[in-house]
Motif scaffolding. Structure first.
Motif, PDB file in Angstrom:
ATOM      1  N   SER A  19       0.824  -1.202   0.000  1.00 18.74           N
ATOM      2  CA  SER A  19       0.000   0.000   0.000  1.00 18.74           C
ATOM      3  C   SER A  19       0.858   1.253   0.000  1.00 18.74           C
ATOM      4  O   SER A  19       1.455   1.621   0.993  1.00 18.74           O
ATOM      5  N   LEU A  20       1.001   1.859  -1.142  1.00 12.70           N
ATOM      6  CA  LEU A  20       1.593   3.194  -1.179  1.00 12.70           C
ATOM      7  C   LEU A  20       0.399   4.126  -1.108  1.00 12.70           C
ATOM      8  O   LEU A  20      -0.372   4.233  -2.059  1.00 12.70           O
ATOM      9  N   ASP A  21       0.229   4.806   0.039  1.00 13.18           N
ATOM     10  CA  ASP A  21      -1.049   5.481   0.262  1.00 13.18           C
ATOM     11  C   ASP A  21      -1.274   6.646  -0.686  1.00 13.18           C
ATOM     12  O   ASP A  21      -2.345   7.182  -0.778  1.00 13.18           O
ATOM     13  N   ASP A  22      -0.259   7.040  -1.383  1.00 17.79           N
ATOM     14  CA  ASP A  22      -0.421   8.127  -2.349  1.00 17.79           C
ATOM     15  C   ASP A  22       0.792   8.034  -3.265  1.00 17.79           C
ATOM     16  O   ASP A  22       1.861   8.520  -2.949  1.00 17.79           O
ATOM     17  N   ALA A  23       0.633   7.394  -4.391  1.00 17.78           N
ATOM     18  CA  ALA A  23       1.778   7.031  -5.227  1.00 17.78           C
ATOM     19  C   ALA A  23       2.626   8.239  -5.598  1.00 17.78           C
ATOM     20  O   ALA A  23       2.138   9.335  -5.805  1.00 17.78           O
ATOM     21  N   ALA A  24       3.908   8.022  -5.653  1.00 22.72           N
ATOM     22  CA  ALA A  24       4.826   9.121  -5.912  1.00 22.72           C
ATOM     23  C   ALA A  24       4.976   9.385  -7.407  1.00 22.72           C
ATOM     24  O   ALA A  24       5.658  10.318  -7.796  1.00 22.72           O
ATOM     25  N   ASP A  25       4.305   8.616  -8.238  1.00 24.94           N
ATOM     26  CA  ASP A  25       4.325   8.849  -9.679  1.00 24.94           C
ATOM     27  C   ASP A  25       5.739   9.014 -10.211  1.00 24.94           C
ATOM     28  O   ASP A  25       6.070   9.994 -10.872  1.00 24.94           O
ATOM     29  N   SER A  26       6.576   8.072  -9.899  1.00 27.53           N
ATOM     30  CA  SER A  26       7.976   8.062 -10.322  1.00 27.53           C
ATOM     31  C   SER A  26       8.659   9.406 -10.105  1.00 27.53           C
ATOM     32  O   SER A  26       9.390   9.888 -10.960  1.00 27.53           O
ATOM     33  N   GLN A  27       8.395   9.997  -8.960  1.00 28.80           N
ATOM     34  CA  GLN A  27       9.115  11.213  -8.627  1.00 28.80           C
ATOM     35  C   GLN A  27      10.425  10.859  -7.941  1.00 28.80           C
ATOM     36  O   GLN A  27      10.587   9.766  -7.412  1.00 28.80           O
ATOM     37  N   ARG A  28      11.323  11.811  -7.954  1.00 26.47           N
ATOM     38  CA  ARG A  28      12.694  11.563  -7.524  1.00 26.47           C
ATOM     39  C   ARG A  28      13.152  12.680  -6.599  1.00 26.47           C
ATOM     40  O   ARG A  28      13.065  13.851  -6.961  1.00 26.47           O
ATOM     41  N   VAL A  29      13.626  12.314  -5.438  1.00 25.58           N
ATOM     42  CA  VAL A  29      14.098  13.302  -4.463  1.00 25.58           C
ATOM     43  C   VAL A  29      15.630  13.285  -4.426  1.00 25.58           C
ATOM     44  O   VAL A  29      16.234  12.215  -4.354  1.00 25.58           O
ATOM     45  N   LEU A  30      16.236  14.456  -4.487  1.00 23.23           N
ATOM     46  CA  LEU A  30      17.657  14.585  -4.190  1.00 23.23           C
ATOM     47  C   LEU A  30      17.765  15.056  -2.747  1.00 23.23           C
ATOM     48  O   LEU A  30      17.332  16.163  -2.422  1.00 23.23           O
ATOM     49  N   SER A  31      18.291  14.196  -1.888  1.00 23.53           N
ATOM     50  CA  SER A  31      18.391  14.496  -0.455  1.00 23.53           C
ATOM     51  C   SER A  31      19.838  14.793  -0.101  1.00 23.53           C
ATOM     52  O   SER A  31      20.728  13.978  -0.365  1.00 23.53           O
ATOM     53  N   ILE A  32      20.072  15.941   0.481  1.00 27.83           N
ATOM     54  CA  ILE A  32      21.440  16.344   0.838  1.00 27.83           C
ATOM     55  C   ILE A  32      21.456  16.638   2.328  1.00 27.83           C
ATOM     56  O   ILE A  32      20.939  17.667   2.777  1.00 27.83           O
ATOM     57  N   GLN A  33      21.987  15.730   3.105  1.00 22.80           N
ATOM     58  CA  GLN A  33      22.056  15.927   4.552  1.00 22.80           C
ATOM     59  C   GLN A  33      23.053  14.963   5.179  1.00 22.80           C
ATOM     60  O   GLN A  33      23.813  14.310   4.466  1.00 22.80           O
ATOM     61  N   SER A  34      23.060  14.889   6.487  1.00 23.93           N
ATOM     62  CA  SER A  34      24.070  14.097   7.190  1.00 23.93           C
ATOM     63  C   SER A  34      23.821  12.599   7.050  1.00 23.93           C
ATOM     64  O   SER A  34      22.702  12.158   6.799  1.00 23.93           O
ATOM     65  N   HIS A  35      24.899  11.834   7.232  1.00 21.61           N
ATOM     66  CA  HIS A  35      24.764  10.375   7.317  1.00 21.61           C
ATOM     67  C   HIS A  35      25.401   9.898   8.618  1.00 21.61           C
ATOM     68  O   HIS A  35      26.517  10.285   8.940  1.00 21.61           O
ATOM     69  N   VAL A  36      24.672   9.077   9.344  1.00 20.85           N
ATOM     70  CA  VAL A  36      25.259   8.403  10.506  1.00 20.85           C
ATOM     71  C   VAL A  36      25.155   6.902  10.280  1.00 20.85           C
ATOM     72  O   VAL A  36      24.187   6.416   9.703  1.00 20.85           O
ATOM     73  N   VAL A  37      26.189   6.184  10.714  1.00 16.95           N
ATOM     74  CA  VAL A  37      26.183   4.724  10.547  1.00 16.95           C
ATOM     75  C   VAL A  37      25.075   4.125  11.405  1.00 16.95           C
ATOM     76  O   VAL A  37      24.269   3.322  10.940  1.00 16.95           O
ATOM     77  N   PHE A  38      25.059   4.521  12.673  1.00 18.09           N
ATOM     78  CA  PHE A  38      24.122   3.939  13.643  1.00 18.09           C
ATOM     79  C   PHE A  38      23.020   4.943  13.925  1.00 18.09           C
ATOM     80  O   PHE A  38      23.278   6.109  14.219  1.00 18.09           O
ATOM     81  N   GLY A  39      21.799   4.493  13.891  1.00 17.08           N
ATOM     82  CA  GLY A  39      20.696   5.342  14.324  1.00 17.08           C
ATOM     83  C   GLY A  39      20.066   6.143  13.206  1.00 17.08           C
ATOM     84  O   GLY A  39      20.404   5.975  12.029  1.00 17.08           O
ATOM     85  N   TYR A  40      19.154   7.020  13.593  1.00 19.32           N
ATOM     86  CA  TYR A  40      18.271   7.652  12.619  1.00 19.32           C
ATOM     87  C   TYR A  40      18.171   9.163  12.799  1.00 19.32           C
ATOM     88  O   TYR A  40      17.300   9.656  13.495  1.00 19.32           O
ATOM     89  N   VAL A  41      19.107   9.857  12.174  1.00 21.26           N
ATOM     90  CA  VAL A  41      18.995  11.303  12.005  1.00 21.26           C
ATOM     91  C   VAL A  41      19.380  11.606  10.561  1.00 21.26           C
ATOM     92  O   VAL A  41      19.911  10.743   9.860  1.00 21.26           O
ATOM     93  N   GLY A  42      19.123  12.836  10.122  1.00 20.38           N
ATOM     94  CA  GLY A  42      19.522  13.240   8.774  1.00 20.38           C
ATOM     95  C   GLY A  42      18.977  12.288   7.725  1.00 20.38           C
ATOM     96  O   GLY A  42      17.813  11.885   7.771  1.00 20.38           O
ATOM     97  N   GLY A  43      19.856  11.909   6.808  1.00 15.19           N
ATOM     98  CA  GLY A  43      19.439  11.015   5.730  1.00 15.19           C
ATOM     99  C   GLY A  43      18.889   9.694   6.237  1.00 15.19           C
ATOM    100  O   GLY A  43      17.957   9.137   5.653  1.00 15.19           O
ATOM    101  N   LYS A  44      19.438   9.179   7.340  1.00 14.95           N
ATOM    102  CA  LYS A  44      18.950   7.898   7.866  1.00 14.95           C
ATOM    103  C   LYS A  44      17.500   8.003   8.360  1.00 14.95           C
ATOM    104  O   LYS A  44      16.788   7.012   8.423  1.00 14.95           O
ATOM    105  N   ALA A  45      17.087   9.222   8.721  1.00 13.45           N
ATOM    106  CA  ALA A  45      15.689   9.412   9.156  1.00 13.45           C
ATOM    107  C   ALA A  45      14.779   9.766   7.989  1.00 13.45           C
ATOM    108  O   ALA A  45      13.557   9.647   8.099  1.00 13.45           O
TER     109      ALA A  45
END
Lengths: 390, 390
Positions: B2-28
């Motif tokens: 169930s994709l509750d609202d299809a993204a219609d093959s849209q594409r996001v460029l995400s530019i933010q932090s990466h952490v190995v462990f846990g969920y902030v920035g790109g990991k979130a």
């Protein structure tokens, strides 16, 4: 939501490449593992704009010093707590040594750690890594629970032993070296071409249709010291990147070496042939009688092991993603799907680039496949009785 | 699936932090966007072992040179093809300038690009970035479609204009500066404390229960030049990291400025009050009459805009993930959930580390929430008539 087999709060530490655009390395592995319920700790061994198949890329490799700094940060904060380790593309010997030291530490301290080592070194005769990684891989092999080399990597990794894979005796030797000298319990050869000597020896229930052999089928092997499974897979024309990375991640996700196997369709009263029972030398599975759907005549039963189940799921899902990717690529404008032609590609680099872009795995669009919403139609890996007698 | 609202093959460029462990920035942000059907191109502005809240970490920041190399690689290969841009934590002015140049280029060449700028600078009085990023953010603001600052970032970003947010006139001024001087069409203040002057002015249908105000509720605002929505959210005790990053990603995923709004439960024959109609000055939505579920008396109708719908979904899902995270943390052993105490934390750094680890967002376990399997129970953002008269 359907997690087709809950990960029971398991945690994967994934160490492989990162590309901004497209799906190879971590980009092909992490999302599937997350979809299947794993928390994934993601270490990027490179940060590139795109995979090397495009011919040109931007970005940098992560140095051994940077990797060690990350590993130390994790250790300081008690964040080295994976239950599973997945390593893939690590481009140089120094970085690989840093990873090997970490793997050694984890293996020594985490009881029950499952380590899937994908010795990503090259494919189709092309080497991706510096040659000095090979001795480091030799040190790493004994730590692995499962390895997933392709055909090229099996030959290349074994070069130092002078074992060329040209017939069954040499294949037996190579496997014995992996199992006995390097103590790798589980070997999955992810994809190999169907050479005549191999095709001739295939049991009837594994052999592809005669008229599809021409289309250059690939054979998928799964090998253990005494139990061998295999399956033929129709070759999809064209070269796709990240397929091995996806396959390894899916295999790791569903590999439960100590979990009892429940097969809803089996008949509990059915006798399991002793020969199959006696063939198992490991303790990581319970044999389950299964009917080979396509060839009930030749082999009514074959052994199903935790590895064969995991690899069957991984094979089915990977192949389904490839089919989806292929059909998407077919619907692109012609300039996005021009066939490989080294001369024309050299004249016009964007010709190659656009083809590569059109063949990036349809991982997001195919996430239903990964989650296992489509079940029960998988290509089962089939027990190959008599492999060791060939 | 169930994709509750299809993204219609849209594409996001995400530019933010990466952490190995846990969920902030790109990991979130990346996994939720992928779950909702977006292909995401992932640029890592740092590669750290963990977020800064742990006190210690390993890894490195990505230099402006490295970022530019990645952007050039993408441009060379015609891979700069996002329909949406998401920028978050970018620690230094040089790196932020590289990102600003890219944003400028994309904005100039990609018609209809939706840019969500999360000006991640700090929280709770603590600055995460070098002070010299502030003038660069001033250059970036006019490119943004939506910005999602928190309360601290609104004040801090506006410091140069000497606008302290202490009452309605100063809040009006700050918003006018963002809308008129910086031409930001959509402003979402992701979380602000319920100060007395704010609480006193809240319309009855937004105001929290009297007995829950003591528990230090947070107010969530959504602001546009002439339409303001808001909602109160119970404060969950403790500090969680990555919440803003998750919220921004979910908001971007569901923001469809040009998509007509269909509300199945509305009565097509109901008159929409002219005052609400006349309040809209933008063309990005169709007003839909909705009944405020909790307070049918005070405001039978309020305007629903594409932004209010997206923010309501994002708020509901983020809050649900937080509740899940909180309840998981509660079930941990005591040493994993000791309360914040700066003195004790200083004596024993692992005390803080373990608390942080226990509060990492339950993003993988809560992926059903993100996908929208649980629907229709969201906290709707409510139209705040008369906001500009205060």
């Amino acid at each position: 939501m359907s997690l087709d087999d809950a990960a029971d709060s398991q945690r994967v530490l994934s160490i492989q490449s990162h590309v901004v655009f497209g799906y190879v390395g971590g980009k092909a592995a992490v999302f599937p593992l997350q979809c299947l319920g794993y928390d994934v700790d993601v270490v990027n061994t490179v940060n590139f704009s795109n995979h090397s198949g495009y011919g040109r890329s931007g970005g940098t490799k992560t140095t051994a010093t940077e990797l060690n700094s990350i590993f130390e940060g994790m250790e300081t904060n008690e964040l080295l707590m994976p239950t599973r380790l997945l390593t893939g593309y690590i481009p140089g010997a120094e970085a690989l040594t840093a990873v090997a030291q970490l793997a050694q530490k984890l293996k020594a301290t985490k009881e029950g750690l499952i380590y899937l080592l994908d010795p990503v070194m090259g494919d189709a005769g092309q080497l991706y890594v510096a040659a000095d990684v090979i001795p480091v891989y030799k040190d790493l092999l004994p730590l692995a629970t499962v390895i997933t080399p392709n055909w090229f990597e099996v030959e290349y990794a074994l070069l130092l032993t002078d074992t060329k894979l040209k017939d069954f005796p040499s294949l037996h030797t190579a496997l014995r070296i992996l199992h006995e000298k390097y103590h790798v319990p589980h070997v999955v050869i992810s994809s190999i071409p169907l050479k005549p000597w191999l095709l001739a020896a295939l049991p009837e229930h594994i052999k592809p249709d005669a008229n599809s052999v021409d289309s250059n089928e690939h054979l998928l092997y799964r090998l253990r010291p005494s139990i061998v499974h295999a399956q033929c897979v129709p070759l999809i024309p064209g070269y796709f990147s990240g397929v091995g990375d996806l396959f390894s991640a899916l295999l790791l996700a569903r590999f439960h070496p100590t979990k009892p196997i429940v097969n809803g369709s089996s008949n509990p009263g059915t006798d399991i042939p002793n020969t199959i029972h006696q063939n198992t030398t490991t303790t990581d599975g319970i044999l389950t009688p299964l009917t080979t759907p396509s060839t009930p005549s030749s082999s009514s039963f074959f052994s199903s092991t935790p590895l064969s189940i995991a690899a069957s799921l991984a094979l089915h899902k990977t192949h389904s993603i490839l089919l989806l990717t292929h059909s998407s690529a077919q619907s692109l404008p012609y300039e996005e799907r021009q066939p490989t032609d080294d001369e024309l590609d050299a004249l016009e680099p964007l010709r190659k680039t656009r083809r590569m872009r059109g063949r990036e795995l349809a991982l997001v669009r195919g996430q239903g496949i990964i989650r296992g919403d489509v079940k029960g139609q998988g290509r089962q890996l089939v027990f190959w009785d008599g492999f060791w007698d060939l």
